[in-house]
Design a protein around this motif. Structure first.
Motif, short mmCIF file in Angstrom:
data_model
loop_
_atom_site.label_atom_id
_atom_site.label_comp_id
_atom_site.label_asym_id
_atom_site.label_seq_id
_atom_site.Cartn_x
_atom_site.Cartn_y
_atom_site.Cartn_z
N THR A 203 0.84 -1.21 0.00
CA THR A 203 0.00 0.00 0.00
C THR A 203 0.87 1.25 0.00
OG1 THR A 203 -0.05 0.12 2.40
CG2 THR A 203 -1.80 -1.18 1.34
N ASP A 204 0.25 2.37 -0.35
CA ASP A 204 0.99 3.63 -0.35
C ASP A 204 1.56 3.98 1.03
OD1 ASP A 204 -0.03 3.54 -2.87
OD2 ASP A 204 -0.75 5.61 -2.89
N PRO A 205 0.77 3.82 2.09
CA PRO A 205 1.34 4.17 3.41
C PRO A 205 2.57 3.32 3.75
CG PRO A 205 -1.05 3.99 3.55
CD PRO A 205 -0.67 3.52 2.18
N LEU A 206 2.55 2.06 3.38
CA LEU A 206 3.72 1.21 3.64
C LEU A 206 4.93 1.72 2.86
CD1 LEU A 206 5.18 -1.25 4.79
CD2 LEU A 206 4.14 -2.65 2.99
N LEU A 207 4.69 2.03 1.59
CA LEU A 207 5.80 2.53 0.76
C LEU A 207 6.33 3.86 1.30
CD1 LEU A 207 4.41 1.60 -2.78
CD2 LEU A 207 6.24 0.45 -1.52
N ASP A 208 5.41 4.69 1.81
CA ASP A 208 5.86 5.95 2.42
C ASP A 208 6.81 5.69 3.58
OD1 ASP A 208 4.66 7.84 0.80
OD2 ASP A 208 2.77 7.84 1.95
N GLU A 209 6.41 4.74 4.42
CA GLU A 209 7.25 4.43 5.59
C GLU A 209 8.60 3.87 5.16
OE1 GLU A 209 6.88 4.88 8.75
OE2 GLU A 209 4.76 5.39 9.00
N LEU A 210 8.58 3.00 4.17
CA LEU A 210 9.85 2.42 3.72
C LEU A 210 10.73 3.48 3.09
CD1 LEU A 210 8.56 -0.98 2.23
CD2 LEU A 210 9.77 -0.62 4.40
N GLY A 211 10.09 4.38 2.34
CA GLY A 211 10.84 5.48 1.75
C GLY A 211 11.48 6.35 2.82
N ALA A 212 10.73 6.58 3.91
CA ALA A 212 11.28 7.37 5.01
C ALA A 212 12.47 6.66 5.65
CB ALA A 212 10.18 7.63 6.06
N MET A 213 12.35 5.34 5.78
CA MET A 213 13.51 4.58 6.31
C MET A 213 14.71 4.70 5.40
SD MET A 213 12.14 0.93 7.74
CE MET A 213 10.48 0.84 8.40
N LEU A 238 -3.89 -0.16 -10.04
CA LEU A 238 -3.72 0.16 -8.62
C LEU A 238 -3.18 1.57 -8.39
CD1 LEU A 238 -2.06 -3.17 -7.39
CD2 LEU A 238 -4.25 -2.25 -6.56
N ARG A 239 -2.39 2.06 -9.33
CA ARG A 239 -1.71 3.33 -9.12
C ARG A 239 -1.96 4.30 -10.27
NH1 ARG A 239 2.15 3.56 -5.00
NH2 ARG A 239 2.03 5.75 -5.55
N PRO A 240 -3.23 4.74 -10.41
CA PRO A 240 -3.53 5.68 -11.49
C PRO A 240 -2.83 7.03 -11.28
CG PRO A 240 -5.42 5.42 -10.02
CD PRO A 240 -4.42 4.40 -9.60
N ASP A 241 -2.31 7.24 -10.08
CA ASP A 241 -1.63 8.50 -9.79
C ASP A 241 -0.22 8.56 -10.38
OD1 ASP A 241 -1.08 6.33 -7.93
OD2 ASP A 241 0.17 7.75 -6.83
N THR A 242 0.27 7.44 -10.91
CA THR A 242 1.67 7.42 -11.35
C THR A 242 1.78 7.43 -12.86
OG1 THR A 242 1.70 5.00 -11.33
CG2 THR A 242 2.38 6.12 -9.31
N ALA A 243 2.90 7.96 -13.35
CA ALA A 243 3.11 8.08 -14.79
C ALA A 243 3.49 6.75 -15.42
CB ALA A 243 4.20 9.11 -15.07
N PHE A 244 4.18 5.94 -14.66
CA PHE A 244 4.59 4.61 -15.12
C PHE A 244 4.94 3.80 -13.89
CE2 PHE A 244 7.94 7.75 -15.52
CZ PHE A 244 8.96 7.22 -14.74
N TYR A 245 5.16 2.52 -14.07
CA TYR A 245 5.37 1.60 -12.95
C TYR A 245 6.49 2.10 -12.01
CZ TYR A 245 5.80 -3.20 -10.91
OH TYR A 245 5.85 -4.31 -10.10
N GLY A 246 7.66 2.37 -12.58
CA GLY A 246 8.80 2.79 -11.74
C GLY A 246 8.53 4.08 -11.00
N ASP A 247 7.68 4.91 -11.57
CA ASP A 247 7.32 6.17 -10.91
C ASP A 247 6.66 5.90 -9.56
OD1 ASP A 247 6.99 9.01 -10.79
OD2 ASP A 247 4.89 8.77 -11.42
N ALA A 248 5.98 4.76 -9.45
CA ALA A 248 5.32 4.42 -8.18
C ALA A 248 6.36 4.22 -7.07
CB ALA A 248 4.46 3.17 -8.34
N ASP A 271 9.82 4.20 -22.46
CA ASP A 271 10.91 5.17 -22.64
C ASP A 271 11.08 6.04 -21.40
OD1 ASP A 271 11.21 4.17 -25.15
OD2 ASP A 271 10.31 5.88 -26.19
N GLU A 272 9.94 6.50 -20.88
CA GLU A 272 9.99 7.35 -19.69
C GLU A 272 10.61 6.62 -18.51
OE1 GLU A 272 5.70 8.25 -19.53
OE2 GLU A 272 6.33 10.14 -18.53
N GLU A 273 10.21 5.37 -18.36
CA GLU A 273 10.73 4.59 -17.24
C GLU A 273 12.24 4.38 -17.38
OE1 GLU A 273 8.32 1.63 -15.07
OE2 GLU A 273 9.61 0.16 -16.06
N ILE A 274 12.66 4.09 -18.60
CA ILE A 274 14.09 3.88 -18.84
C ILE A 274 14.87 5.16 -18.53
CG2 ILE A 274 15.81 3.37 -20.63
CD1 ILE A 274 13.63 1.55 -21.93
#
Lengths: 427, 427
Positions: A203-213, A238-248, A271-274
């Motif tokens: 989930t986004d909150p989990l990723l937020d926490e991991l990013g903070a770590m 799942l992630r319509p807020d992102t431009a591409f997978y890696g952006d998530a 291309d964007e992700e690369i």
């Protein structure tokens, strides 16, 4: 004890540059206090007093790096290969990984894995464990004992997986913190790496926490990216807020903006992700056998190569059946030929020297100065007895290397050195 | 001496039909005078007096058939793989094959090949030698001694190859006749097979003569068909009189109209060619690793499967690096997935049981009743010790077979029986 100083004598082969092998037949590889002092065809005077380990007639290669492997999946390597990623996860991966709540089971299975990795030509690995903290710490203990160097990750998953594996968000964060505390300073060769399984299970909150770590600790991150059509579609939903997978990943600081990041697969990157991968210095772990077994496709590695991305090879056991990174080199060359023939003839196939570079210097660089026989590099070396691969006439060292890529087996590894220390090979 | 009668006890696995495995855990495989009398989970009374060879806990499979392999190329397996077919032939194959004019060299190289084939899980093979009659006879002697069953072909080539390999048309015909005379009735297990290399290296008059021999003797034929783009274009230029590549063989009676025919590859066969293959009962030897290494592509095996063509697997050493037909099964599944993903998603991937069928019953049928544990079949069996492939929990026999396909090595073969006789495995 400090690593010893010594000389390894034999037929040396490492990379001259990304495209070419360097071979030193009947050469001298000098180790001084755990670091390589160079590879020589004539031994310089100053090293004459060092003890010589005579491996004459054998191939000596830099230790190989496996940038992506799932330790708990070793238990079912070579099984259930008639499915694609998302079905395969549900049918094979998750039920197996749930067993690692049982430490006795984990001990048995992780011992098998560690022994097999130790027996192989791999000296460095980036390893996924499971969500279970105790089993992850056990795996780290076993790997430390083995003498290999490894990053190991406790997996985070708080959605879209079976109940017996799904963590709560808070639970996942708390267990990750506790894992980092409990293992801090405990090992010489094993380090933790943040390991959100992939976007569908976090989930986004989990990723937020991991990013903070990651931001706080500078820890590296490993995960999966753009592997398979079904998965990429799932992330898009799942992630319509992102431009591409890696952006998530990037939006949560898990894409190389704090610590470094390894993303496995990148078969379907846009291309964007690369461009983002390049910008952030993210490592691409190319896993050709897994991408074949799960019918994911073939990553455009020649493009990544030409664009100078950070590139290494992964066995991705058990998407890949074999732990061998020599085999992964052959697979990388082979699938690049089929991609060239069947999909896009603008990306010419990889060569053996290029694949060899990826499995040694390319992946090794994630660990620092690793994967070449150059002064100042950490002394990781593998001795292969290739006498089993008979030939009716003499072969050059480069030919023997090519043949080892296609045909060697783990049993051909007869000695192995990591950071200048000899590793004891399991029988 | 007649073949013995005995019972092999262990975990049996053969094909129930083309799609499904049959497994008999802890079963009894009965051999009566060289023929299989069946596979039983409970031993029938009538066999209670037979001696039992106890291989409990080991996998017992039908012997595997390699429908396409080049004995002289074993010498450079795993080398020179960065080229396509026509360049690779000129750079690697022809220079090596020229050495077989030297019988001492041939003895050394063919002994290596024969030992490796004997050590593998293969019990039957269709083998290309070189143009040299004496070396071809030597190879036949060695294979006969090994206890394997093989078709062996003296190669015919009277154009488009280096001077030191090119025969005159008359010379090629005369040497082929002499070869057939000299080997007639000489062997129990080894038989000659007519072997025009492929259309580019055979003139029309030579093919006419070979076709006449096929008509007179009923000998089988082996050759190459529609492997690689460059080759197919070359044939189109050379034989404007023919409707398609296979038609060139057919016009000379070398496409299954007299003896039977095996055509290796068929990667690029047209609809017309496929129809002719079916009509003539030609065997397609699918060589996935070779077609990958030489960037030929992937044969549409699912289509051949659905159309009921005669199908088997070939290692095609040294286009393929590995002699293992278990590996060829895994390769067949893997490349079929990439073909499905990258080229044509109407042809669904092969499964492990299907590839297993191809490597056992499929290819075996070229030799008669071979490749199944059925009453009346010749008793070819391979015992695999798969204990090296550890698992933290018990696996079914079918799972162990799948894993053996992906991960077994020749050293796992611990006993081997051909036509009811045990073969002595080289160390």
């Amino acid at each position: 004890m400090n690593a010893a100083s010594f000389i390894l004598k034999g037929d040396l082969c490492d990379s001259l540059d990304r495209e070419r092998l360097r071979t030193v037949p009947d050469g001298y590889l000098v180790c001084l206090d755990g670091l390589c002092a160079g590879a020589f065809s004539v031994l310089p005077e100053e090293y004459h007093a060092l003890p010589v380990i005579d491996c004459s007639g054998k191939l000596i290669l830099p230790g190989l790096t496996d940038l992506h492997v799932h330790a708990p999946q070793y238990a079912f390597r070579g099984l259930g290969m008639d499915q694609e990623l998302m079905e395969w996860l549900a049918a094979n991966v998750f039920p197996e990984e749930a067993r690692y709540a049982d430490l006795a089971y984990a001990r048995r299975a992780y011992r098998d894995f560690t022994q097999a990795l130790t027996r192989s030509a791999t000296t460095r690995a980036c390893v996924f464990a499971t969500v279970h903290r105790p089993a992850t710490e056990l795996l780290m203990d076993l790997l430390e004992e083995s003498g290999l160097v490894a990053f190991v990750g406790k997996v985070n998953m708080d959605r879209d997986c079976p109940d017996d594996l799904r963590e709560t968000t808070d639970g996942s964060v708390a267990e990750t913190r506790r894992w980092l505390e409990e293992t801090a300073g405990k090992y010489k060769r094993v380090r933790p790496i943040l390991t959100p399984r992939f976007i569908p299970s976090c989930t986004d909150p989990l990723l937020d926490e991991l990013g903070a770590m990651a931001a706080m600790t500078g820890l590296s991150v490993q995960s999966h990216l753009s592997e398979n059509r079904g998965e990429v579609e799932c992330v898009r939903r799942l992630r319509p807020d992102t431009a591409f997978y890696g952006d998530a990943y990037d939006r949560h600081g898990l894409f190389g903006s704090h610590g470094r990041a390894i993303m496995a697969h990148c078969v379907l990157s846009s291309d964007e992700e690369i461009a983002r991968i390049r910008e952030r210095g993210v490592y691409v772990a190319h896993c050709p056998q897994s991408n074949t077994n799960l019918a994911s496709g073939v990553a455009p590695v020649r493009r990544y190569w030409d664009e100078g991305l950070n590139l290494g090879l992964g066995s991705d056991v058990a998407g890949g059946s074999s732990l061998s990174i020599l085999r992964a080199m052959a697979d990388a060359v082979q699938v690049s030929k089929l991609r060239w023939r069947l999909q896009d003839d603008s990306l010419r196939p990889l060569t053996v020297p290029e694949a060899f570079w990826m499995g040694t210097a390319g992946g090794g660089s994630f660990f620092g100065r690793v994967g070449l026989f150059r002064p100042g590099y950490e002394f990781d070396a593998v001795v292969l007895d290739d006498s089993r691969l008979t030939a009716p006439r003499p072969l050059t060292v480069a030919q023997r290397l090519e043949r080892a890529v296609y045909l060697s087996e783990d049993r051909d590894v007869v000695r192995k050195f990591v950071q200048g220390r000899e590793v004891s090979l399991p029988s």
